[in-house]
Enzyme design. Structure first.
Site, mmCIF file in Angstrom:
data_model
loop_
_atom_site.group_PDB
_atom_site.id
_atom_site.type_symbol
_atom_site.label_atom_id
_atom_site.label_comp_id
_atom_site.label_asym_id
_atom_site.label_seq_id
_atom_site.Cartn_x
_atom_site.Cartn_y
_atom_site.Cartn_z
ATOM 1 N N GLU A 119 -9.364 10.301 81.619
ATOM 2 C CA GLU A 119 -8.350 9.864 80.657
ATOM 3 C C GLU A 119 -6.941 10.364 80.980
ATOM 4 O O GLU A 119 -5.970 9.944 80.351
ATOM 5 C CB GLU A 119 -8.741 10.342 79.255
ATOM 6 C CG GLU A 119 -9.967 9.661 78.678
ATOM 7 C CD GLU A 119 -11.284 10.332 79.025
ATOM 8 O OE1 GLU A 119 -12.300 10.064 78.363
ATOM 9 O OE2 GLU A 119 -11.311 11.143 79.990
ATOM 10 N N LYS A 179 -24.047 26.971 69.326
ATOM 11 C CA LYS A 179 -23.700 27.463 67.981
ATOM 12 C C LYS A 179 -24.876 28.263 67.442
ATOM 13 O O LYS A 179 -25.838 27.718 66.909
ATOM 14 C CB LYS A 179 -23.344 26.285 67.078
ATOM 15 C CG LYS A 179 -22.201 25.428 67.652
ATOM 16 C CD LYS A 179 -22.032 24.110 66.922
ATOM 17 C CE LYS A 179 -20.945 23.276 67.588
ATOM 18 N NZ LYS A 179 -21.349 22.765 68.911
#
Length: 553
Positions: A341, A449
């Site tokens: 990108e 996490k």
């Protein structure tokens, strides 16, 4: 004239200008390609220019409309280089197809891009034969070879690349295009969902080439002999097919020969001084050079004396390799960062007087980072409330970027959720230190996490690689009944080395917090990689997601 109007000429910046400039300034500079059969093809910029114009004439006769996509399924070699310039310069869009994608993904992006034609290397013909019935809008296939080497194929209709050129002259006038006209299309790797298209225009490509090749970044010049071991079929080979000719450097294309031995011989024979590739490329070269050392009684000062710098991106730079290249080969390892990108280069840990003044360990640490942002671009880290975070090297945030070669939307308007307030959300978790050095902590989807706290898979992998027996390391988060997720470590071992899990754990304890230590360490024969050299973590997460649950039960 009114004061608010520009007094400068509105001259567009076009990719065809690069090759036109190259034949004026550096006509005899060389382009070398290592071909599949092992022979080298070599010619000058001025010879390349003549063939590019012949190809542009051939494209015109095939027929296309301005902005049409023309696909390429090819390795790094001179014909692919010619396609870069002839397709974009003629007003079409070169769509580089990644042969390492799954068959379904390859079919999807050909159809999504609406490719009119596909230029294909003979080795990749089976990929297209398997899906031809499902890509009916492709008008023809052009095989990148000599007429005498045309293979038998089920593809139809087919043309021979060299036969098309043989019919044409090098007399061709480039069309008058705008800088904002599109010239290139590349799709993301598509590790989650379908790949998304990123379309580049002429001006963004030129600006990227001008800045990335400048002394502020890759520092290309006529003395340089540059080997991009990054594929031309993905992220424009980091823009090097444009930036190297812009600054007059010699180009060395390695084709499909990416193993350590082949790269060593190519670097040595062509006296390459700057190479570019993902970490696995340089790991392979290092392992090969290590094997040479074991076969001899004498250890040379450096088996690759011409090589002075390697630019490394696409994945985190392991500090142990940064150190090895510095101390064993006297090669500066320059960490790079960018994305499809962002055209793709955005930041780099460029060699500088301030870096050289540091003690070795501090220097290696900065070299393994993503470096400082290039002029014209902006990088920033944000918290979950979209507030900017301090550049203290500690606070971790979502990395967002902007700049003249950063996309403002995906092809056909997809992925709008990635854009907000003029920023592109990269999906990376990062820190920025007070000197402006960027370090990618992890992909947001790869952060583990555990009990409400974050564990960086990248940092844990880097710590594991400090253990000398490990060749590659991959950390993934897997389901845990108490902590939601916990890390497990998957490793491959260097040939002839002994692996002791207790010794590895002792190494990890010196580098990371105790609660970061993996709940399991698994030794594998190999780890899966994408076509661009990144670890296929999504596949490994799927395979091992219940590993700890099953172990506990």
């Amino acid at each position: 004239m009114p004061d608010h109007q520009s007094a400068m000429m509105p001259t567009p910046l076009l990719t065809s200008d690069i090759i036109e400039n190259a034949i004026l300034r550096y006509p005899e500079q060389r382009i070398v390609s290592l071909m599949p059969d092992g022979h080298k093809h070599e010619y000058s910029y001025i010879e390349a220019h003549a063939r590019i114009k012949k190809l542009a004439n051939a494209l015109s006769k095939l027929g296309f409309n301005k902005g049409d996509r023309i696909g390429t399924l090819a390795n790094n070699h001179y014909r692919h280089f010619e396609l870069y310039y002839a397709i974009g310069g003629s007003g079409a869009v070169i769509h580089t197809l990644n042969p390492r994608l799954f068959e379904e993904q390859l079919e999807y992006i050909i159809k999504h891009a609406e490719d009119e034609y596909i230029f294909v290397d003979p080795c990749f013909i089976p990929l297209l034969e398997n899906i031809q019935s499902r890509i009916p809008k492709v008008k023809a296939f052009i095989i990148n070879c000599f007429e005498s080497d045309m293979p038998s194929t089920q593809l139809a209709p087919v043309y021979c690349y060299e036969a098309l050129l043989d019919k044409e002259t090098s007399d061709f006038d480039w069309p008058k295009l705008k800088g904002t006209d599109n010239c290139g299309l590349c799709y993301t790797s598509g590790t989650t969902g379908n790949p998304k298209g990123v379309i580049y225009d002429h001006q963004s490509s030129i600006l990227h080439a001008m800045m990335s090749g400048s002394s502020q970044f890759l520092s290309f010049n006529e003395w340089d002999i540059i080997m991009p071991a990054v594929p031309m079929y993905h992220v424009v080979a980091w823009g090097i097919p444009y930036s190297a000719p812009l600054f007059g450097s010699k180009l060395v294309f390695c084709g499909d020969k990416l193993d350590g031995e082949s790269l060593y011989h190519l670097i040595d024979s062509e006296q390459v001084n700057k190479g570019f590739g993902v970490p696995t490329i340089w790991l392979g070269l290092h392992n090969y050079l290590d094997s040479l050392k074991q076969d001899t009684d004498l250890e040379p000062i450096s088996p690759i004396p011409s090589l002075k710098m390697v630019g490394v991106g696409g994945a985190a730079s392991p500090t142990n390799l940064v150190k090895a290249y510095a101390e064993k080969y006297d090669v500066y390892w320059m960490g790079l960062w960018g994305m499809t990108e962002t055209s793709p280069l955005m930041s780099a840990s460029v060699n500088s007087p301030s870096i050289q003044k540091l003690d070795p360990e501090s220097r290696y640490h900065l070299q393994s980072s993503a470096g400082k942002a290039m002029f014209g671009t902006q990088i920033e880290i944000f918290d979950q409330d979209n507030q900017t975070l301090a550049h203290d090297g500690i606070q971790q945030g979502i990395l967002k970027v902007k700049g003249p070669w950063v996309l403002k939307e995906y092809f056909k308007g997809e992925g709008q959720e990635n854009f907000e307030d003029g920023w592109f959300n990269t999906g990376d978790i990062a820190v920025i230190n007070p000197e402006g050095y960027l370090r990618i902590v992890d992909r947001a989807k790869d952060v583990i996490k555990s009990g409400g706290e974050w564990i960086s898979s990248v940092q844990l992998e880097d710590a594991a690689l400090e253990y000398a027996s490990i060749n590659e390391a991959c950390v993934i988060g897997v389901t845990h009944p108490k902590w939601d997720e916990r890390p497990i470590l998957l490793v491959t071992i260097k040939p002839g080395k002994v692996f002791e899990q207790e010794a590895l754990i002792a190494t990890l304890k010196q580098k990371v917090a105790k609660w970061w230590l993996p709940d399991a360490i698994l030794q594998l024969e190999s780890l899966p990689h994408t076509g661009t050299g990144k670890l296929k973590k999504i596949d490994l997460r799927n395979e091992y997601k219940d590993y700890l649950i099953d172990k506990i039960q």
